[in-house]
Motif scaffolding. Structure first.
Motif, PDB file in Angstrom:
ATOM      1  N   LEU A 175      75.570  44.419  59.435  1.00  0.00           N
ATOM      2  CA  LEU A 175      75.861  45.642  58.688  1.00  0.00           C
ATOM      3  C   LEU A 175      76.929  45.387  57.619  1.00  0.00           C
ATOM      4  N   GLU A 176      76.815  46.095  56.512  1.00  0.00           N
ATOM      5  CA  GLU A 176      77.745  45.921  55.393  1.00  0.00           C
ATOM      6  C   GLU A 176      78.445  47.216  55.003  1.00  0.00           C
ATOM      7  N   ALA A 177      78.223  48.293  55.739  1.00  0.00           N
ATOM      8  CA  ALA A 177      78.763  49.603  55.372  1.00  0.00           C
ATOM      9  C   ALA A 177      80.290  49.617  55.479  1.00  0.00           C
ATOM     10  N   PRO A 178      80.953  50.436  54.671  1.00  0.00           N
ATOM     11  CA  PRO A 178      82.422  50.525  54.759  1.00  0.00           C
ATOM     12  C   PRO A 178      82.912  51.126  56.076  1.00  0.00           C
ATOM     13  N   ARG A 179      82.073  51.944  56.730  1.00  0.00           N
ATOM     14  CA  ARG A 179      82.402  52.506  58.035  1.00  0.00           C
ATOM     15  C   ARG A 179      81.163  52.419  58.915  1.00  0.00           C
ATOM     16  N   LEU A 180      81.365  52.070  60.170  1.00  0.00           N
ATOM     17  CA  LEU A 180      80.247  51.981  61.100  1.00  0.00           C
ATOM     18  C   LEU A 180      80.711  52.348  62.497  1.00  0.00           C
ATOM     19  N   LEU A 181      79.752  52.504  63.416  1.00  0.00           N
ATOM     20  CA  LEU A 181      80.032  52.931  64.784  1.00  0.00           C
ATOM     21  C   LEU A 181      79.714  51.823  65.778  1.00  0.00           C
ATOM     22  N   PHE A 182      80.479  51.805  66.870  1.00  0.00           N
ATOM     23  CA  PHE A 182      80.184  50.925  67.996  1.00  0.00           C
ATOM     24  C   PHE A 182      80.249  51.758  69.265  1.00  0.00           C
ATOM     25  N   GLN A 183      79.140  51.828  70.006  1.00  0.00           N
ATOM     26  CA  GLN A 183      79.061  52.674  71.200  1.00  0.00           C
ATOM     27  C   GLN A 183      79.454  51.907  72.446  1.00  0.00           C
ATOM     28  N   ILE A 184      80.184  52.594  73.346  1.00  0.00           N
ATOM     29  CA  ILE A 184      80.583  52.028  74.634  1.00  0.00           C
ATOM     30  C   ILE A 184      80.111  52.970  75.742  1.00  0.00           C
ATOM     31  N   PRO A 185      80.237  52.580  77.007  1.00  0.00           N
ATOM     32  CA  PRO A 185      79.738  53.431  78.096  1.00  0.00           C
ATOM     33  C   PRO A 185      80.469  54.775  78.184  1.00  0.00           C
ATOM     34  N   GLU A 186      79.793  55.745  78.764  1.00  0.00           N
ATOM     35  CA  GLU A 186      80.420  57.025  79.049  1.00  0.00           C
ATOM     36  C   GLU A 186      81.364  56.913  80.248  1.00  0.00           C
ATOM     37  N   ASP A 187      81.040  56.042  81.205  1.00  0.00           N
ATOM     38  CA  ASP A 187      81.861  55.926  82.415  1.00  0.00           C
ATOM     39  C   ASP A 187      82.001  54.456  82.807  1.00  0.00           C
ATOM     40  N   TRP A 188      82.880  53.777  82.114  1.00  0.00           N
ATOM     41  CA  TRP A 188      83.119  52.359  82.402  1.00  0.00           C
ATOM     42  C   TRP A 188      83.671  52.156  83.807  1.00  0.00           C
ATOM     43  N   GLY A 189      84.495  53.076  84.288  1.00  0.00           N
ATOM     44  CA  GLY A 189      85.051  52.946  85.625  1.00  0.00           C
ATOM     45  C   GLY A 189      83.973  52.897  86.696  1.00  0.00           C
ATOM     46  N   ARG A 190      82.959  53.740  86.569  1.00  0.00           N
ATOM     47  CA  ARG A 190      81.862  53.738  87.547  1.00  0.00           C
ATOM     48  C   ARG A 190      81.095  52.423  87.492  1.00  0.00           C
ATOM     49  N   ILE A 191      80.800  51.957  86.289  1.00  0.00           N
ATOM     50  CA  ILE A 191      80.079  50.677  86.154  1.00  0.00           C
ATOM     51  C   ILE A 191      80.868  49.553  86.799  1.00  0.00           C
ATOM     52  N   LEU A 192      82.156  49.536  86.562  1.00  0.00           N
ATOM     53  CA  LEU A 192      83.005  48.489  87.109  1.00  0.00           C
ATOM     54  C   LEU A 192      82.999  48.498  88.633  1.00  0.00           C
ATOM     55  N   ARG A 193      82.945  49.705  89.217  1.00  0.00           N
ATOM     56  CA  ARG A 193      82.938  49.816  90.675  1.00  0.00           C
ATOM     57  C   ARG A 193      81.579  49.489  91.284  1.00  0.00           C
ATOM     58  N   GLU A 194      80.502  49.899  90.591  1.00  0.00           N
ATOM     59  CA  GLU A 194      79.193  49.924  91.241  1.00  0.00           C
ATOM     60  C   GLU A 194      78.213  48.852  90.770  1.00  0.00           C
ATOM     61  N   ASP A 195      78.411  48.282  89.600  1.00  0.00           N
ATOM     62  CA  ASP A 195      77.399  47.376  89.044  1.00  0.00           C
ATOM     63  C   ASP A 195      78.069  46.190  88.359  1.00  0.00           C
ATOM     64  N   PRO A 196      78.498  45.194  89.105  1.00  0.00           N
ATOM     65  CA  PRO A 196      79.215  44.049  88.523  1.00  0.00           C
ATOM     66  C   PRO A 196      78.420  43.327  87.441  1.00  0.00           C
ATOM     67  N   GLU A 197      77.110  43.225  87.615  1.00  0.00           N
ATOM     68  CA  GLU A 197      76.292  42.527  86.621  1.00  0.00           C
ATOM     69  C   GLU A 197      76.303  43.270  85.287  1.00  0.00           C
TER      70      GLU A 197
END
Length: 260
Positions: free
Chosen positions: A200-222
């Motif tokens: 991407l070359e745009a002056p502004r862009l988005l990067f999405q992350i999980p809604e609940d990282w804490g749950r993923i960390l607890r429940e799904d190590p992979e």
């Protein structure tokens, strides 16, 4: 909710309360706690240890220490007990820290935070006006408590205390940024990162992350490891190209990256 009061902490008894808060907030093992004696020693040499009180009880704290640059403080920890999140205690602690630093000639504060915790990113970037352009892979090594289970990657937040952006945001946080139409640097479905867009070359862009990282960390190590590798790739790539994280939008959780 009762009024929150913030002041500097003093003496062994109050520093021992800070140690107890570290355990309660983050579930840390003893090896990951900053002990009472070190808190006192750092404060003796110009560090900050301040607490937030409700009805006389300590409910949160901030801990920062001097660096090789007299105008720069490293803020190592900020934490508030869960029942008191949303009371403004964290913001009041940071306002206190800003005033305390400016009174001593300190013009900038830096700290690290987990790039996948949306609440922290929202607080640091949108509410405080900090920015980030440095990605630190596995910065602390293996961690305990709520951070166990994945490499301890961190972003370095930079807080310019005299900037108009910071002053405005800590006293009147703006609405969430308008993200409609901005290109996405990744594709996510059902909390799974599927694709990175690195051209991407745009002056502004988005990067999405999980809604609940804490749950993923607890429940799904992979999946947690997959997210770590994904964020390391995308954010590291765009930071190297001169982008900076400047804002944050919620639900879905997305960073706003802008070219410096």
């Amino acid at each position: 909710m009762e009024r929150v009061r913030v002041r500097e902490l003093r003496g062994p008894a109050e520093m021992e309360e800070v140690v107890a808060l570290q355990e309660a907030i983050w579930g840390r093992d003893a090896r990951d706690l900053v002990p009472r004696g070190l808190l006192i020693a750092v404060q003796d040499e110009g560090g900050l240890v301040a607490g937030a009180f409700v009805e006389g009880g300590l409910v949160g704290f901030v801990f920062g220490f001097p660096t090789r640059d007299p105008s720069l403080q490293h803020s190592h920890m900020l934490g508030v007990l869960e029942p008191y999140r949303g009371t403004g205690a964290a913001l009041l602690l940071k306002r206190f820290q800003r005033d305390w630093c400016l009174a001593r000639g300190i013009r900038k504060v830096v700290w690290t935070f987990d790039p996948l915790r949306g609440a922290n990113a929202n607080f640091n970037l949108r509410k405080l006006g900090a920015t980030a352009k440095t990605y630190l892979p596995d910065h602390y090594g293996p961690m305990s408590g709520i951070n166990a289970g994945a490499p301890s990657d961190r972003l370095l937040a930079e807080w310019d205390l005299l900037s108009q952006r910071v002053y405005t945001r800590i006293y009147a946080p703006p609405p969430e940024p308008e993200a409609t139409g901005l290109p996405l640097a990744n594709r996510v479905e059902d909390e799974v990162p599927l694709e990175a867009h690195l051209d991407l070359e745009a002056p502004r862009l988005l990067f999405q992350i999980p809604e609940d990282w804490g749950r993923i960390l607890r429940e799904d190590p992979e999946l947690a490891l997959r997210w770590r590798e994904h964020s390391r790739l995308v954010l590291g790539h765009y930071f190297a190209r001169g982008y900076r994280a400047v804002d944050f939008a919620r639900h879905p959780n997305r960073y706003v990256l802008a070219q410096d």
